[in-house]
Enzyme design. Sequence first.
Site, PDB file in Angstrom:
ATOM      1  N   ASP A  46     -10.784   9.345  -4.517  1.00  0.00           N
ATOM      2  CA  ASP A  46      -9.605   8.988  -5.093  1.00  0.00           C
ATOM      3  C   ASP A  46      -9.716   7.571  -6.180  1.00  0.00           C
ATOM      4  O   ASP A  46      -8.999   6.685  -6.039  1.00  0.00           O
ATOM      5  CB  ASP A  46      -8.573   8.489  -3.995  1.00  0.00           C
ATOM      6  CG  ASP A  46      -6.964   8.522  -4.666  1.00  0.00           C
ATOM      7  OD1 ASP A  46      -6.732   8.868  -5.572  1.00  0.00           O
ATOM      8  OD2 ASP A  46      -6.217   7.874  -3.975  1.00  0.00           O
TER       9      ASP A  46
ATOM     10  N   ILE B  95       1.291  -5.294   2.463  1.00  0.00           N
ATOM     11  CA  ILE B  95      -0.010  -5.997   2.461  1.00  0.00           C
ATOM     12  C   ILE B  95       0.441  -7.416   2.634  1.00  0.00           C
ATOM     13  O   ILE B  95       0.846  -8.034   1.795  1.00  0.00           O
ATOM     14  CB  ILE B  95      -1.027  -5.753   1.266  1.00  0.00           C
ATOM     15  CG1 ILE B  95      -1.362  -4.276   1.473  1.00  0.00           C
ATOM     16  CG2 ILE B  95      -2.457  -6.290   1.290  1.00  0.00           C
ATOM     17  CD1 ILE B  95      -2.160  -3.569   0.227  1.00  0.00           C
TER      18      ILE B  95
ATOM     19  N   PHE C  94       1.787   2.856   2.501  1.00  0.00           N
ATOM     20  CA  PHE C  94       2.702   3.132   3.593  1.00  0.00           C
ATOM     21  C   PHE C  94       2.892   1.923   4.406  1.00  0.00           C
ATOM     22  O   PHE C  94       3.397   1.950   5.493  1.00  0.00           O
ATOM     23  CB  PHE C  94       1.810   4.073   4.757  1.00  0.00           C
ATOM     24  CG  PHE C  94       1.041   4.993   4.224  1.00  0.00           C
ATOM     25  CD1 PHE C  94       2.124   6.183   3.828  1.00  0.00           C
ATOM     26  CD2 PHE C  94       0.169   5.259   3.791  1.00  0.00           C
ATOM     27  CE1 PHE C  94       1.778   7.408   3.473  1.00  0.00           C
ATOM     28  CE2 PHE C  94      -0.680   6.746   3.061  1.00  0.00           C
ATOM     29  CZ  PHE C  94       0.242   7.648   2.851  1.00  0.00           C
TER      30      PHE C  94
ATOM     31  N   GLY D  64       0.776  -1.123  -0.187  1.00  0.00           N
ATOM     32  CA  GLY D  64      -0.060  -0.025  -0.125  1.00  0.00           C
ATOM     33  C   GLY D  64       0.772   1.165  -0.089  1.00  0.00           C
ATOM     34  O   GLY D  64       2.036   1.251  -0.156  1.00  0.00           O
TER      35      GLY D  64
END
Length: 521
Positions: A175, A49, A46, A44
Amino acid sequence: MKKAATKPKKVTSAYKMAPSMPEGMVLCDLMKNQWKIGAPVGSGGFGLIYLTQPASTAPVSKNAEFVMKIEPHENGPLFCETTFFQRVAKPDQVTAYMNSKGLKHLGVPKFGALGHHEKDGKKYRFMVIQRFLTDLQKMFESNNNTFPHHSIFIIGLQMLDTLEFIHSQGYAHADIKAANIMIGLKNSNQVFLIDYGLAFRFLVDGKHKEYKEDPKKAHDGTAEYASRDAHRGVWPSARGDLEILGYCMWQWLAGSLPWEGKIDDKNFVSNQKIRYMSNINSLIGPLIKNEASSKGLCGYLNVIAKLKYDEKPNYEQLRSIFKSTLASFGSKSSEKLDLTSKSVTATSDSKAQFQVNKTPLKGRKRILSEENDNKIDVMDTKKTKVALVSKYKSPKRIQVRLPSLAKKTTPAKSNNKSSAEKKKLKGLSSLKNLVVNNCNNNQVMVTGGQVVSPLVRKRKRNEINYNEDEDVNICSEAVDDDYVVATSKRVKRKNVPMAAIGTQTSPGLKGLPRSRNPINS
């Protein structure tokens, strides 16, 4: 196709990256359920996953149905995302909404769990959601930046259902993009909208946020697809989400957006969107070479352009535009989602991209036809048969196969034919798939990748003159009483019959198409 482990994406914001977590680590969610971490399957913004499943003595299966997203506790995006799921998108809430609308599918990921975890004195937040196959961005790039047009409108319909649910709960996603639209793991005909890290609650206690421009918030979201409101620093809304979806579909239909070359210049991108959205039919319409797709996208964007900031969209009107476009392709929203075949794209005059030499064979009718769904189908005229396979790797190529030919052209069955008939059948027993390309009206490429140019039609019926001194690969036809087939052979500076050979138009394309291998059908 499953996601391969990748390194975390490089982040330039103030948010922190989560370190990698060891396989086999067990985390406890807020409901005291335990989850075991498996191998990383992606990244992801940050952190990585991971595959995950309810904790047990067994290692996490490669076929696990859930993934875990972990970020530092102080990061905002995952907090925002978990808040969205906890408030309005728990599994029972999503199911109740689907039942009320009579929907069989809604593209909101299944929420599994939420929790906190401490490691080496640092606190982390994690979320468990359902696992997916891959995202549309990877599919788009691997498919030469194109999707079959009917599939784009099927995706659009699924996204409209999803956005209507999100908006009905007072939230905007803010988004939407191909990288955030996932293909279902169990059902590849379903798409899901993920990553609610920028989700915004625009409707509180039935009251819509007021329109207010804030330069400090200008250009939020992903620049390529951000709405005009986002470029002005206005809070996200339903109108903004629908506009973003329109930009995504525009890119999928045209292959690119006009401002992609200067994406770092946010003011330029903003001004370009304002310009194009102010004259949709004249500026956007011609960029979509398929007439039906152009009409569908422009119709959709014209509705969005007239929406007020705090107005509730008429989702049924938007759905009807997409459904009408699908109907023009001979397709329905319930059809399978095909993101690799190009058999449904068409030219700007609503005819199938694959067109045929309109000069008939002597004493015979045209043997190729343009049927429903913009595919070239098998057609019988008298005893003449032609079989064309419409699956191919690129919209600039077609694969031709005659599956029943071998039985009809074996030497044993052709011995009794006249010498003239034998000459016509010469070489057909070893016939293989033939790829025929067309770059524009003046150039043709066939198997072997060599160019035949210029292409000049003579007055004499069914002949084309090749004004090249060197050898070239061309395609010709062989005819007997039962079959008309396309074959490939090498010749030198001679006129060759070319009747009834399928070619493709490529409006606006300069030069040769990129050479790609056809899909094996």
